[in-house]
Design a protein around this motif. Structure first.
Motif, PDB file in Angstrom:
ATOM      1  N   GLU A 210     -12.582  -9.547   6.961  1.00  0.00           N
ATOM      2  CA  GLU A 210     -11.018  -9.364   7.636  1.00  0.00           C
ATOM      3  C   GLU A 210     -10.693 -10.617   8.286  1.00  0.00           C
ATOM      4  O   GLU A 210      -9.890 -10.680   9.105  1.00  0.00           O
TER       5      GLU A 210
ATOM      6  N   SER B  44     -13.653  -3.758  11.947  1.00  0.00           N
ATOM      7  CA  SER B  44     -13.060  -2.703  12.255  1.00  0.00           C
ATOM      8  C   SER B  44     -13.532  -1.358  11.162  1.00  0.00           C
ATOM      9  O   SER B  44     -14.053  -1.781  10.389  1.00  0.00           O
TER      10      SER B  44
ATOM     11  N   GLN C  36     -12.135  -0.069   8.792  1.00  0.00           N
ATOM     12  CA  GLN C  36     -11.084  -0.131   7.934  1.00  0.00           C
ATOM     13  C   GLN C  36     -11.419   0.778   6.441  1.00  0.00           C
ATOM     14  O   GLN C  36     -10.830   1.722   6.221  1.00  0.00           O
TER      15      GLN C  36
ATOM     16  N   ARG D  43     -16.116  -9.108  16.080  1.00  0.00           N
ATOM     17  CA  ARG D  43     -15.769 -10.302  15.276  1.00  0.00           C
ATOM     18  C   ARG D  43     -16.314 -11.717  16.144  1.00  0.00           C
ATOM     19  O   ARG D  43     -16.050 -11.660  17.157  1.00  0.00           O
TER      20      ARG D  43
ATOM     21  N   GLN E 180     -10.518  -0.657  19.662  1.00  0.00           N
ATOM     22  CA  GLN E 180      -9.256  -0.292  19.051  1.00  0.00           C
ATOM     23  C   GLN E 180      -9.022   1.165  19.011  1.00  0.00           C
ATOM     24  O   GLN E 180      -9.985   1.863  18.967  1.00  0.00           O
TER      25      GLN E 180
ATOM     26  N   ASP F  42      -8.041   3.576  16.526  1.00  0.00           N
ATOM     27  CA  ASP F  42      -7.898   3.209  14.953  1.00  0.00           C
ATOM     28  C   ASP F  42      -7.372   4.375  14.521  1.00  0.00           C
ATOM     29  O   ASP F  42      -7.927   5.450  14.795  1.00  0.00           O
TER      30      ASP F  42
ATOM     31  N   HIS G  47      -5.033  -7.724   5.515  1.00  0.00           N
ATOM     32  CA  HIS G  47      -6.372  -7.369   5.132  1.00  0.00           C
ATOM     33  C   HIS G  47      -6.297  -7.255   3.489  1.00  0.00           C
ATOM     34  O   HIS G  47      -5.138  -6.752   3.081  1.00  0.00           O
TER      35      HIS G  47
ATOM     36  N   GLY H 298      -1.391  -3.032  14.661  1.00  0.00           N
ATOM     37  CA  GLY H 298      -0.984  -3.786  13.392  1.00  0.00           C
ATOM     38  C   GLY H 298      -1.480  -2.636  12.355  1.00  0.00           C
ATOM     39  O   GLY H 298      -2.740  -2.280  12.550  1.00  0.00           O
ATOM     40  N   GLY H 299      -0.906  -2.574  11.145  1.00  0.00           N
ATOM     41  CA  GLY H 299      -1.459  -1.767  10.192  1.00  0.00           C
ATOM     42  C   GLY H 299      -0.598  -1.818   8.956  1.00  0.00           C
ATOM     43  O   GLY H 299       0.178  -2.842   8.704  1.00  0.00           O
ATOM     44  N   SER H 300      -0.836  -1.330   7.894  1.00  0.00           N
ATOM     45  CA  SER H 300      -0.096  -1.264   6.498  1.00  0.00           C
ATOM     46  C   SER H 300      -0.343   0.210   5.872  1.00  0.00           C
ATOM     47  O   SER H 300      -1.225   0.889   6.189  1.00  0.00           O
TER      48      SER H 300
ATOM     49  N   ARG I 254      -1.626   1.757   2.549  1.00  0.00           N
ATOM     50  CA  ARG I 254      -2.695   0.729   1.589  1.00  0.00           C
ATOM     51  C   ARG I 254      -2.632   0.925   0.036  1.00  0.00           C
ATOM     52  O   ARG I 254      -2.022   1.783  -0.269  1.00  0.00           O
TER      53      ARG I 254
ATOM     54  N   GLY J 254      -1.997   3.408   7.666  1.00  0.00           N
ATOM     55  CA  GLY J 254      -2.578   3.483   9.231  1.00  0.00           C
ATOM     56  C   GLY J 254      -2.325   2.347   9.875  1.00  0.00           C
ATOM     57  O   GLY J 254      -1.468   1.438   9.529  1.00  0.00           O
ATOM     58  N   ILE J 255      -3.106   2.355  11.007  1.00  0.00           N
ATOM     59  CA  ILE J 255      -2.569   1.107  12.123  1.00  0.00           C
ATOM     60  C   ILE J 255      -3.886   1.293  13.110  1.00  0.00           C
ATOM     61  O   ILE J 255      -4.520   2.146  13.117  1.00  0.00           O
ATOM     62  N   ALA J 256      -4.068   0.169  13.700  1.00  0.00           N
ATOM     63  CA  ALA J 256      -4.809   0.072  14.765  1.00  0.00           C
ATOM     64  C   ALA J 256      -4.505  -0.733  15.848  1.00  0.00           C
ATOM     65  O   ALA J 256      -3.743  -1.732  15.924  1.00  0.00           O
TER      66      ALA J 256
HETATM   67  N1  ASP Z   1      -8.120  -2.593  10.282  1.00  0.00           N
HETATM   68  C1  ASP Z   1      -6.845  -3.222  10.666  1.00  0.00           C
HETATM   69  C2  ASP Z   1      -7.122  -4.109  11.906  1.00  0.00           C
HETATM   70  O1  ASP Z   1      -8.330  -4.356  12.569  1.00  0.00           O
HETATM   71  C3  ASP Z   1      -5.865  -2.246  11.217  1.00  0.00           C
HETATM   72  C4  ASP Z   1      -5.404  -1.657  10.114  1.00  0.00           C
HETATM   73  O2  ASP Z   1      -4.686  -1.963   9.023  1.00  0.00           O
HETATM   74  O3  ASP Z   1      -5.278  -0.253  10.317  1.00  0.00           O
HETATM   75  O4  ASP Z   1      -6.607  -4.993  12.186  1.00  0.00           O
END
Ligand code: ASP
Length: 582
Positions: free
Chosen positions: A174, A196, A198, A220, A234, A236, A446, A482-484, A486, A527-529
């Motif tokens: 990531e 994460s 993810q 990280r 997070q 999450d 990601h 932030g998220g997206s 998928r 989703g988002i975190a």
């Molecule tokens: N896993 C992503 C991050 O840690 C967040 C996400 O896309 O939900 O930034």
């Protein structure tokens, strides 16, 4: 029973009661015939009084031996104070002590355990358990608890289920390095700690959980920048059968709930801005919109004269700094030095004074007339009394430089108020980002983020232009989430890996489990975190996340209290197959 009441509880109504209290000695004052002690616990401070005439002699003598941070228990009568202290909730009363028990002694603490302390950062970290006894730290931890509880409450009420995912996993790229853990039972093999959850949260969607969240530690192994922690928390989240719109609405709801419950602030619907627009208007993908000073792009009105610096620049861009025409020549020179610092990196700065009489005076009067300068003022929104600051150069660089200047000026002007909250969504992020070092594209968010369907064709022709269904929640100039949406089909995921430079074999080796899962009816999901540490710090109106973490690491990633990381002994190394016998 150790105590009948806490030290924050007793009021004038309790006068006459016999109570038992316990806690730490914050301070004691021995006036000979009387001893006062401030007794502290998590809930507050209560004043104790040992009086030669009314407290048994033996107890008075014992009180004389008390030192700071002794743990004691007292039994006595609540009495009204002669001189009240209106700054303390318990300031109307004190305890006339009849019995004193010393539960534990303390050596002299290395710093004063009061709101204002003489302890430096490093010392307080080394003795963090003493630091936690202080109100500012204790209150921050309680504040964090409140944010976490309200998060759980809101998401649970919305039908989200908190599911724990493993910490010993396989490495998921990531963007950062993984922390790895050697496996004793599988020689030569390693787990990775999650950057994460993810892939797990996506697998939970394949598993039909539908709405998942978790307040979770992530790890990280990055070069530590100021105020980053190698392990952080997070919020999450992931949802199935959703579009971007559903996610934005749900988590705008969460953020609004937190602002209301935690800060007592009601915020209007969050504005939304595309990544391109954020870059154009603020030079930044996490703009602080608590204040204006928006960028004015000046190419069309600045490149028509003989001024080579502007003519050769890709972008000429400026901001109008309110009321900064009052800056002296010397102050402006200092500002120019500021933008030339390596951290900012501008080559110079052109400025225009906007005089009260409507005339202009600029550092480039040789090239531009009043008409030109008036155009610049219109485009940057400058008013009489303002100072227009212009930078020029390569678009990306110059935007970053002007953004730094904008933030600096806002700080100087006191426009970054910690009790004002200005959230916004930044949407339509690019899917890919060019990396000069490796000379290839990386996933900006990601590799599991879906491209906008209408942009997929561009993947082959102009990959940098492909936009993603990715979004950030920005609060006061910080990315707090932030998220997206998928990718949920195998073919698109394979295409994505291919564009990121994975061979089919490598993709299978690393992400076979996810690709396989996608063959068993993966629902559309996204989703988002949220970064909880940062979110809590901002809601708490403070700058550093470390102040909201019970046991944080320092800037070198060390825990100076337990002294970690540390070497391990040969036996342990051997057992883990890490000992290389030469
Ligand atoms: N896993 C992503 C991050 O840690 C967040 C996400 O896309 O939900 O930034």
């Amino acid at each position: 029973m150790y105590r009948t009441h806490s030290n924050g509880e007793l009021r004038i109504e309790n006068v006459g009661q016999t109570v038992t209290l316990a806690g730490w000695v914050q301070k004691s004052r021995d006036k000979g015939f009387m001893i006062w002690v401030d007794l502290r616990d998590r809930y507050g401070i209560t004043q104790l009084i040992f009086d030669e005439e009314r407290t048994p002699k033996e107890m008075v003598n014992r009180a004389k031996t008390l030192g700071r941070e002794f743990v004691i228990q007292v039994k006595g009568e609540v009495i009204e104070r002669v001189s009240k202290n209106s700054n303390m909730p318990t300031g109307d009363v004190e305890i006339l002590v009849k019995e004193l028990t010393i539960l534990n002694k303390s050596i002299v603490p290395p710093f004063t355990i009061e709101d204002q302390t003489d302890g430096g950062d490093e010392l307080r970290m080394k003795y963090r358990y003493l630091d936690i006894r202080r109100n500012p730290v204790k209150n921050n931890l309680m504040f964090r608890h409140k944010v976490a509880m309200e998060t759980r409450k809101y998401l649970s009420d919305e039908g989200f289920i908190e599911v724990e995912t493993p910490y010993l996993i396989k490495s998921t790229p990531e963007g950062a390095r993984d922390f790895v853990v050697p496996s004793r039972m599988n020689e030569g093999q390693f787990y990775a700690l999650p950057q994460s959850p993810q892939t797990f949260k996506q697998l939970l969607m394949v598993g039909g959980m539908d709405k998942y969240f978790q307040i979770v530690k992530c790890f990280r192994d990055e070069d530590l920048r100021a105020d980053r922690q190698p392990e952080f928390t997070q919020i999450d989240c992931e949802m199935a059968f959703v579009e971007q719109e559903d996610i934005l609405n749900t988590f705008e709801g969460l953020t609004r709930h937190l602002l209301k419950e935690v800060n007592g602030v009601e915020v209007d619907k969050f504005p939304r801005m595309s990544f391109d627009e954020a870059m154009r208007r603020y030079g930044n993908d996490k703009p602080d919109i608590r204040f204006g000073m928006e960028f004015g792009e000046l190419n069309e009105v600045a490149k028509h004269k003989d001024f080579g610096v502007f003519n050769n620049a890709e972008l000429v861009v400026g901001i109008a700094v309110p009321e900064a025409n009052s800056y002296t020549r010397k102050e402006i020179d200092k500002l120019i030095d500021w933008v030339k610092r390596p951290q900012v990196g501008a080559l110079g700065m052109v400025y225009v004074r906007c005089n009260e009489d409507g005339t202009y005076k600029s550092s480039v009067d040789k090239f531009y007339d009043q008409n030109d300068l008036a155009n610049w003022a219109t485009i940057t929104g400058a008013k009489p009394g303002d100072l227009i600051c212009l930078l020029s150069g390569e678009t990306d660089k110059v935007r970053a430089q002007l953004s730094a200047l904008r933030m600096e000026m806002a700080t100087r002007l006191g426009l970054r108020k910690s009790n004002v909250f200005a959230p916004l969504w930044v949407v339509d992020f690019p899917l890919l980002e060019w990396d000069e070092e490796t000379k290839r594209y990386h996933a900006m968010h990601h590799p599991f983020t879906s491209p906008k369907p209408q942009d997929i064709a561009l993947l082959d022709t102009d990959p940098g232009k492909v936009r993603a269904n990715a979004y950030d929640l920005v609060l006061n100039g910080n990315e707090i989430g932030g998220g997206s949406i998928r990718i949920h089909d195998k073919a698109t995921q394979a295409l994505m890996f291919n564009h990121l430079g994975f061979t089919p074999e490598k993709a299978k080796e690393q992400f076979g489990f996810l690709m396989n899962a996608f063959e068993f009816g993966a629902p559309p999901h996204g989703g988002i975190a949220f970064g909880l540490d940062r979110l809590v710090a901002i809601l708490g109106g403070q700058e550093t996340i470390r102040d909201f973490i019970a046991f944080p690491k320092n800037n070198s990633g060390r825990d100076v209290m337990i002294d970690a990381p540390s070497a391990i002994d040969d036996e342990q190394l051997k057992e883990l197959n890490l000992k290389i016998d030469l």
